[in-house]
Design an enzyme around this catalytic site. Sequence first.
Site, PDB file in Angstrom:
ATOM      1  N   GLU A  13      -1.613  -9.343   3.372  1.00 25.93           N
ATOM      2  CA  GLU A  13      -1.558  -9.963   4.610  1.00 25.93           C
ATOM      3  C   GLU A  13      -3.045 -10.287   5.279  1.00 25.93           C
ATOM      4  O   GLU A  13      -3.202 -11.212   5.956  1.00 25.93           O
ATOM      5  CB  GLU A  13      -1.105  -8.812   5.559  1.00 25.93           C
ATOM      6  CG  GLU A  13      -1.853  -7.579   6.082  1.00 25.93           C
ATOM      7  CD  GLU A  13      -1.420  -6.399   5.063  1.00 25.93           C
ATOM      8  OE1 GLU A  13      -1.590  -5.354   5.478  1.00 25.93           O
ATOM      9  OE2 GLU A  13      -1.133  -6.687   3.830  1.00 25.93           O
TER      10      GLU A  13
ATOM     11  N   CYS B  44       0.871  -1.246   0.000  1.00 24.00           N
ATOM     12  CA  CYS B  44       0.118  -0.147  -0.029  1.00 24.00           C
ATOM     13  C   CYS B  44       0.977   1.149   0.027  1.00 24.00           C
ATOM     14  O   CYS B  44       1.674   1.650  -1.066  1.00 24.00           O
ATOM     15  CB  CYS B  44      -0.931  -0.188   1.221  1.00 24.00           C
ATOM     16  SG  CYS B  44      -2.255   1.261   1.123  1.00 24.00           S
TER      17      CYS B  44
ATOM     18  N   HIS C 188      -3.194  -5.069   0.245  1.00 21.41           N
ATOM     19  CA  HIS C 188      -3.010  -5.609   1.555  1.00 21.41           C
ATOM     20  C   HIS C 188      -2.833  -7.182   1.510  1.00 21.41           C
ATOM     21  O   HIS C 188      -4.028  -7.944   1.918  1.00 21.41           O
ATOM     22  CB  HIS C 188      -3.699  -5.192   2.895  1.00 21.41           C
ATOM     23  CG  HIS C 188      -3.523  -3.710   3.116  1.00 21.41           C
ATOM     24  ND1 HIS C 188      -2.804  -3.422   3.799  1.00 21.41           N
ATOM     25  CD2 HIS C 188      -4.207  -2.719   2.498  1.00 21.41           C
ATOM     26  CE1 HIS C 188      -2.732  -1.966   3.861  1.00 21.41           C
ATOM     27  NE2 HIS C 188      -3.670  -1.333   2.983  1.00 21.41           N
TER      28      HIS C 188
END
EC number: 6.3.4.2
Length: 555
Positions: free
Chosen positions: A516, A378, A514
């Site tokens: 994750e 990001c 993102h």
Amino acid sequence: MTRYIFITGGVVSSLGKGITSASLGAILEAQGLTVTLLKLDPYINVDPGTMSPFQHGEVFVTEDGAETDLDLGHYERFVNATMTRKNNFTTGRVYADVIRKERRGDYLGGTIQVIPHITDEIKAKIREGADGADVALVEVGGTVGDIESLPFLEAIRQMRIELGDQQTLFIHLTLVPYVAVAGEIKTKPTQHSVKELRSIGIQPDILVCRSEQPLPDAERAKIALFTNVPEPSVISLSDVKSIYEIPLILRDQGLGNRVCEKLNIKATAADLDDWKKVVQAQKNPRHTVTVAVVGKYVDLEDSYKSLSEALIHAGIHTQTRVVIEYIDSEAIELHGTELLKKVDAILVPGGFGSRGIEGKILAAQYARENGIPYLGICLGMQIAIIEFARHKAQMENANSTEFDPKTPFPVVALVSEWMAKEGIIEKRKWGDDLGGTMRLGGQPCRLKIDSLARRLYGEDRVIERHRHRYEVNNDLIGELEKKGLVISGRSIDDRLVEMIELADHPWFVGCQFHPEFTSTPRKGHPLFIGFIKAGLAAKEAKKAVLAAPSQEKTD
């Protein structure tokens, strides 16, 4: 027919209700049941989207674009179900919806009260979020005794009356402290916590007792006696090194079977072989790699919860112990890149605001110039773009308009228009509200042929979750590409840059999304797995360089 398991917490906060709920969800799922989890947050914010990470921790983004509590990240990491905006709601959202209905005239001029209007709205949202699941685990945020939680507790008390004890079950998570001075385990806080819960009409069916060490049988019997909970339903949950051990611990104490018995559910034995493999891999690494996470919220690790877990997952899938060094980007501004000399890879995560930006740019420059694996997520990708523009494309003072609206080279600027996953065109402009106005949720990304990104994913199109307001400026991309920047991922309509990499670098990747948020311990994520492998390769290369002079002397 959906069964409801309500999880409350007592004595102190941060006992791990979210992890416990997710672990029980994993057990029930392994017993053949479809499971979903809900988090009820007692704060008056509509959602955590505009809350400081220092106060709330990470904002977890769901596939459908909701900004939610970080516990939903735990839920998705432990169970196979995908959470949505229906799986998390706050007091603020409940009140906003009730007030909206009152303004619309839905209540026909009645006086709006906490009971029944607020509690009815809470119950309706719980049922909506649980729809279609065999079992819904509903975590009530806060601690029993907090005034903010009372409407939620009253709502679940009413649900027990409405649905009966064959369809509802109460689990209370509580602290059983060890007092070192006295050399004793103290059960009194748990007794009083249950007493507080019973005073509002809720008798827990199961107690999960958090402690430093496993509870002796005598203390379990004492707790059972004073709380009116059968002794087999007093579960001991002591501290562990890895949260991924918890499903196994709770299963071994019979929690899943106890729940199924109380709810009259016929279920198979829980097969947790996958979790055994995860725990074994985590406990027996063959390698070690050190990753620097350069951010500005490093004083509270919960700010990067999904990120740290994703790195751990990648370690599990590469037999590697991942040592995370959290480095404040402002410290790099003050002391330079010496702080990065001992790490094997550098990661710059997402964030907002200008504080610490130049330190992040220095970290990206250090990684690029020294061949150190770099993953920019990001804002971390935008940082890499700014650094590359300044030092490789001769764009002096290049910046993002977020940090410098008058920059001569706005290589990153406000996203004004994009195509959402459903094909709808979304638009934003300066001056829009901050809450809920970013590019959010799962968005498709097309990967460039022969790119590192394509090789890592093994496919040409992926869907990843976004949370950002700024993007790479298309007007300046051509100049950056001439200098060696590779645009390896784009939005489906080609309007937005989603991934970048450097052709002349061993491993340098930036992504606007993102990754994750979709990493799990049982599967990992290709970007993080590739990043850790690159860190290991860089570490071995560094060792070879250091060993070379001594080898020459030997020759």
